[in-house]
Design a protein around this motif. Structure first.
Motif, short mmCIF file in Angstrom:
data_model
loop_
_atom_site.label_atom_id
_atom_site.label_comp_id
_atom_site.label_asym_id
_atom_site.label_seq_id
_atom_site.Cartn_x
_atom_site.Cartn_y
_atom_site.Cartn_z
N GLY A 187 0.79 -1.21 0.00
CA GLY A 187 0.00 0.00 0.00
C GLY A 187 0.82 1.26 0.00
N VAL A 188 2.14 1.13 0.04
CA VAL A 188 2.98 2.31 0.09
C VAL A 188 3.97 2.27 -1.06
CG1 VAL A 188 4.65 3.60 1.46
CG2 VAL A 188 2.80 2.38 2.59
N ALA A 189 4.01 3.29 -1.84
CA ALA A 189 4.99 3.41 -2.91
C ALA A 189 5.07 4.87 -3.29
CB ALA A 189 4.60 2.56 -4.12
N TYR A 190 5.92 5.18 -4.23
CA TYR A 190 6.09 6.56 -4.64
C TYR A 190 5.92 6.66 -6.13
CZ TYR A 190 8.08 11.14 -5.45
OH TYR A 190 8.25 12.44 -5.82
N PRO A 191 4.98 7.46 -6.63
CA PRO A 191 3.93 8.15 -5.86
C PRO A 191 2.66 7.33 -5.74
CG PRO A 191 3.90 8.91 -8.10
CD PRO A 191 5.02 7.89 -8.02
N TYR A 192 2.57 6.20 -6.47
CA TYR A 192 1.38 5.36 -6.45
C TYR A 192 1.76 3.95 -6.02
CZ TYR A 192 -0.21 9.20 -9.39
OH TYR A 192 -0.49 10.45 -9.89
N ILE A 208 10.30 -4.50 -0.97
CA ILE A 208 11.30 -3.95 -0.06
C ILE A 208 10.70 -2.67 0.50
CG2 ILE A 208 13.65 -3.08 0.16
CD1 ILE A 208 14.28 -4.69 -2.42
N LYS A 209 10.40 -2.67 1.79
CA LYS A 209 9.65 -1.57 2.38
C LYS A 209 10.35 -1.03 3.62
CE LYS A 209 5.88 -3.98 2.97
NZ LYS A 209 4.47 -4.31 3.29
N GLY A 210 10.09 0.24 3.89
CA GLY A 210 10.64 0.84 5.09
C GLY A 210 10.39 2.33 5.12
N LYS A 211 11.17 3.02 5.95
CA LYS A 211 11.02 4.46 6.12
C LYS A 211 12.38 5.06 6.42
CE LYS A 211 8.57 8.03 8.76
NZ LYS A 211 7.65 8.31 9.89
N THR A 263 10.95 8.38 -1.73
CA THR A 263 9.98 8.19 -0.65
C THR A 263 8.76 9.08 -0.90
OG1 THR A 263 10.78 9.98 0.76
CG2 THR A 263 11.91 7.85 0.93
N ASP A 264 7.69 8.80 -0.13
CA ASP A 264 6.58 9.73 -0.14
C ASP A 264 6.90 10.87 0.82
OD1 ASP A 264 6.14 8.80 2.43
OD2 ASP A 264 4.36 7.65 1.91
N SER A 265 5.94 11.75 1.06
CA SER A 265 6.20 12.94 1.88
C SER A 265 6.52 12.60 3.32
CB SER A 265 4.99 13.89 1.83
OG SER A 265 3.82 13.22 2.28
N SER A 266 6.15 11.40 3.75
CA SER A 266 6.42 10.99 5.13
C SER A 266 7.69 10.16 5.26
CB SER A 266 5.23 10.19 5.68
OG SER A 266 4.05 10.97 5.68
N GLY A 267 8.35 9.90 4.15
CA GLY A 267 9.59 9.15 4.19
C GLY A 267 9.45 7.66 3.93
N TYR A 268 8.23 7.19 3.65
CA TYR A 268 8.03 5.77 3.39
C TYR A 268 8.42 5.43 1.95
CZ TYR A 268 5.47 5.27 7.76
OH TYR A 268 5.13 5.24 9.09
N TYR A 269 8.90 4.21 1.75
CA TYR A 269 9.25 3.73 0.42
C TYR A 269 8.82 2.28 0.27
CZ TYR A 269 13.15 1.46 2.84
OH TYR A 269 13.90 0.71 3.70
N ALA A 270 8.63 1.86 -0.96
CA ALA A 270 8.32 0.47 -1.28
C ALA A 270 8.76 0.21 -2.70
CB ALA A 270 6.83 0.18 -1.12
N ARG A 271 9.63 -0.78 -2.87
CA ARG A 271 10.14 -1.13 -4.20
C ARG A 271 9.98 -2.63 -4.42
NH1 ARG A 271 10.13 2.24 -7.89
NH2 ARG A 271 8.35 2.76 -6.63
N PRO A 272 9.54 -3.03 -5.61
CA PRO A 272 9.41 -4.46 -5.89
C PRO A 272 10.72 -5.07 -6.36
CG PRO A 272 8.61 -3.20 -7.75
CD PRO A 272 9.03 -2.20 -6.70
N TYR A 273 10.91 -6.34 -6.03
CA TYR A 273 12.09 -7.06 -6.52
C TYR A 273 11.76 -8.54 -6.52
CZ TYR A 273 17.05 -7.43 -7.62
OH TYR A 273 18.25 -7.65 -8.26
#
Length: 260
Positions: free
Chosen positions: A42-47, A61-64, A88-98
């Motif tokens: 549910g978290v990625a940049y920007p969608y 791969i997720k985190g902040k 990251t998004d505006s709050s610093g969260y990221y999510a990347r697929p691998y």
């Protein structure tokens, strides 16, 4: 019920002023069915990432992190030695697929200055998927741009976003449309012959979706990094990386032709 053996994470010391988190995948002894959370991402940049074609059995791969104040520099995500810009998004969260192969894998966060913040080492124990023999990874340095990777196989098949799955097996298994990649092409049983790798600067991303207006762009030249990996996670592993400049929408470049 499957047994899950969890080992301690390998964590490198972080700078005191930098809040950082690498929440997934977990360290230790993993199985793909336990770490693949793409359907719930549910978290990625920007969608949120979307599944397309052969994008199955991938892991997020997720985190902040504490985002850098200087938007011209980016943290880096290093996955099995493959560097990628981390947004990251505006709050610093990221999510990347691998899509991880069986065997030993690693994920590392680095500051824009190259200092290691956190590293996780884990062993992927699921052998149901064959080991990647040929892998091509593409990432780029502009979150507002969309780059597509195209692979031509020895028998003339064309793997790209609209036709990611090859009739002979394999294909594009990660097609990122929400940031600087990665896009990933994987073959476990490649046929012999010539392969051709292309990249296409397809378009830009704005508030109303993708467009082809180059006015007001923040980067006059964007760069794409393409990495070829052969026999990943084996003693015979070999890799080659190339960095190519892209100057305008529509640029189509032959990155590499190679004989397997």
């Amino acid at each position: 019920m499957q047994l899950r053996h969890v080992f301690s994470l390998l964590l490198l010391a972080a700078a005191p002023a930098l809040a950082q988190e690498l929440a997934s995948p977990s360290g230790g002894w993993n199985r793909r069915g336990q770490v693949d959370q793409s359907a719930q991402a549910g978290v990625a940049y920007p969608y949120s990432p979307i599944d397309r074609g052969a994008q199955v059995n991938r892991s997020m791969i997720k985190g902040k992190i504490a985002a850098s104040r200087d938007k011209r520099v980016r943290h880096q995500l290093i996955v099995n030695g493959n560097p990628m810009p981390l947004l990251t998004d505006s709050s610093g969260y990221y999510a990347r697929p691998y899509r991880f192969g069986a065997g030993s894998n690693s994920v590392e966060l680095r500051t824009p200055q190259g200092k290691s913040m956190r590293r996780i080492q884990f062993y992927e124990a699921d052998r149901s998927s064959a080991q990647p023999v040929i892998r091509v990874i593409c990432s780029w340095d502009d979150p507002d741009s969309e780059i597509d990777m195209h692979i031509i196989t020895p028998d003339g098949q064309h793997a790209w976003w609209a036709g990611p799955v090859l009739k002979t097996g394999g294909g594009l298994d990660t097609d990122s449309v929400d940031g600087p990649g990665p896009e990933m092409f994987t073959l476990a049983s490649p046929m012999r012959g010539n392969y051709h790798v292309y990249i296409n600067y397809w378009g830009k991303l704005g508030d109303n979706g993708y467009h082809f207006d180059e006015t007001g762009r923040r980067k006059q030249i964007i760069t794409a990094r393409i990495t070829l990996v052969f026999n990943e996670n084996t003693p015979r592993e070999k890799r080659e990386s190339m960095v190519l400049p892209l100057r305008s929408i529509g640029d189509l470049k032959l990155v590499k032709s190679f004989l397997y």
